[in-house]
Design an enzyme around this catalytic site. Structure first.
Site, PDB file in Angstrom:
ATOM      1  N   LYS A   1      34.492  37.076  56.095  1.00  0.00           N
ATOM      2  CA  LYS A   1      33.917  36.867  54.764  1.00  0.00           C
ATOM      3  C   LYS A   1      32.531  37.481  54.635  1.00  0.00           C
ATOM      4  CE  LYS A   1      36.511  32.882  53.154  1.00  0.00           C
ATOM      5  NZ  LYS A   1      36.485  31.550  52.559  1.00  0.00           N
TER       6      LYS A   1
ATOM      7  N   LYS B   1      47.708  39.302  52.158  1.00  0.00           N
ATOM      8  CA  LYS B   1      47.971  37.986  51.593  1.00  0.00           C
ATOM      9  C   LYS B   1      47.698  37.987  50.092  1.00  0.00           C
ATOM     10  CE  LYS B   1      46.847  33.176  52.702  1.00  0.00           C
ATOM     11  NZ  LYS B   1      45.963  32.290  53.446  1.00  0.00           N
TER      12      LYS B   1
ATOM     13  N   LYS C   1      43.364  35.449  45.148  1.00  0.00           N
ATOM     14  CA  LYS C   1      42.733  35.353  43.829  1.00  0.00           C
ATOM     15  C   LYS C   1      41.606  36.376  43.680  1.00  0.00           C
ATOM     16  CE  LYS C   1      41.746  31.031  45.180  1.00  0.00           C
ATOM     17  NZ  LYS C   1      41.376  29.628  45.119  1.00  0.00           N
TER      18      LYS C   1
END
Length: 348
Positions: free
Chosen positions: A115, A211, A214
């Site tokens: 991240k 994956k 969003k």
């Protein structure tokens, strides 16, 4: 005498655009677990702000996740649904656990590296410390089981390490105060992961190796729970595939990620195995399979979509559900944290 029901804790971040992957990977399991578990489901808004969130959007997304929980069949009267920031124990216990956790442990967390990327020096301390707050979320309720995706499994292992170290560091104090809760004399139980479900990994409709997310810039990469029937049908129709017909057996899907993803989605929604889907559609082309898949997605998500819209039209009701859940969550967490304060030596 009532049978003991294991306590489950899990949370979903309110970061907008709940999609089919969230539904099949988490929410379906949350609903199923209610039958024989005591369930505590949290909208983790404190985790969300480890990266910047627009405040009004965060409020909207918190209500949207709550609406999705309720629309999918989570019973907020029999179980607990609340948002994390309403229960101060999460933050307070996280600080105590920060003093138990070790920097070396956090440095090994792969999700932070992913991240933060190359700019890790500019990442928030909260993002780095995210797994300790997650440990506090779970341990604040002495949860015994945590449904997690593969990407959170490492964080749950860290939770177990933190709980073990706390139990060991304060073993004498726990015994002296008579606060042992586990068979081996510890205070915190070591939570077990529940990594199962119809489709723990739903992949992008544009790239079967990634994956469903969003954060993907293309809305065609995912089916949102807020999509209407026409939008769902269009996204399924445009989903990336290959020119070959569907194989007769699952072995034939190994080198075909997009085909495997669509078959997996169908299987999860229909309550079938991928092989059972191929028994029906093997040898047929996507021109025949995609409309059947679109119809199935609409059939399963349509009622949830409609109920979410109804609930979101009444934000006061959603807020009341969250307030009630937070009050019941506090009633469980506060006495546990009071014991933690006694164990570590805080005056109260």
């Amino acid at each position: 005498m009532s049978q003991h029901k294991p306590r489950v804790f899990s949370g979903v971040q309110p970061t907008g655009n709940l999609h089919l992957g969230n539904y099949l990977g988490a929410i379906v399991r949350f609903v199923d677990l209610q039958a024989d578990h005591e369930c505590i489901y949290c909208v983790v808004d404190m985790h969300a702000i480890t990266v910047w969130q627009d405040p009004q959007e965060l409020q909207r997304s918190t209500r949207e996740v709550t609406a999705a929980f309720l629309a999918a069949g989570i019973d907020a009267e029999q179980h607990i649904v609340f948002n994390q920031s309403q229960v101060s124990t999460h933050a307070e216990l996280a600080w105590v656990l920060n003093c138990i956790a070790r920097i070396g442990w956090l440095n090994r967390m792969t999700q932070f590296k992913e991240k933060a990327g190359k700019n890790r020096e500019n990442a928030s301390v909260g993002l780095y410390d995210y797994p300790v707050l997650m440990a506090a979320d779970i341990l604040a309720y002495h949860a015994e089981m945590v449904p997690v995706g593969e990407d959170q499994k490492q964080h749950l292992e860290l939770t177990r390490d933190i709980a073990s170290k706390f139990n060991n560091d304060y073993a004498e104090r726990i015994a002296e105060l008579g606060l042992a809760r586990t068979e081996d004399g510890g205070f915190f139980p070591l939570p077990e992961p529940l990594i199962k479900g119809p489709a723990t990994r739903v992949m992008s409709l544009r790239d079967g190796t990634k994956k469903m997310s969003k954060s993907d810039p293309s809305d065609y990469s995912r089916i949102n729970l807020s999509d209407d029937a026409d939008t769902i049908a269009k996204k399924v129709r445009k989903a990336k595939t290959d020119p070959e017909p569907l194989p007769e057996s699952v072995d034939g899907l190994k080198e075909r990620p997009e085909a495997a993803n669509l078959v997996g989605i169908y299987a999860a929604l229909a309550g079938m195995s991928p092989q059972e889907v191929l028994n029906d559609f093997g040898g047929k082309g996507f021109a025949e399979f995609k409309p059947a898949l679109a119809d199935l997605v609409v059939e399963k998500l349509g009622p949830i979509n409609a109920e979410m819209k109804r609930l979101l039209d009444d934000p006061a009701h959603i807020d009341a559900v969250l307030r009630n859940g937070a009050e019941r969550a506090r009633a469980i967490a506060a006495p546990i944290f009071d014991d933690v304060k006694r164990i570590v030596g805080f005056l109260s």
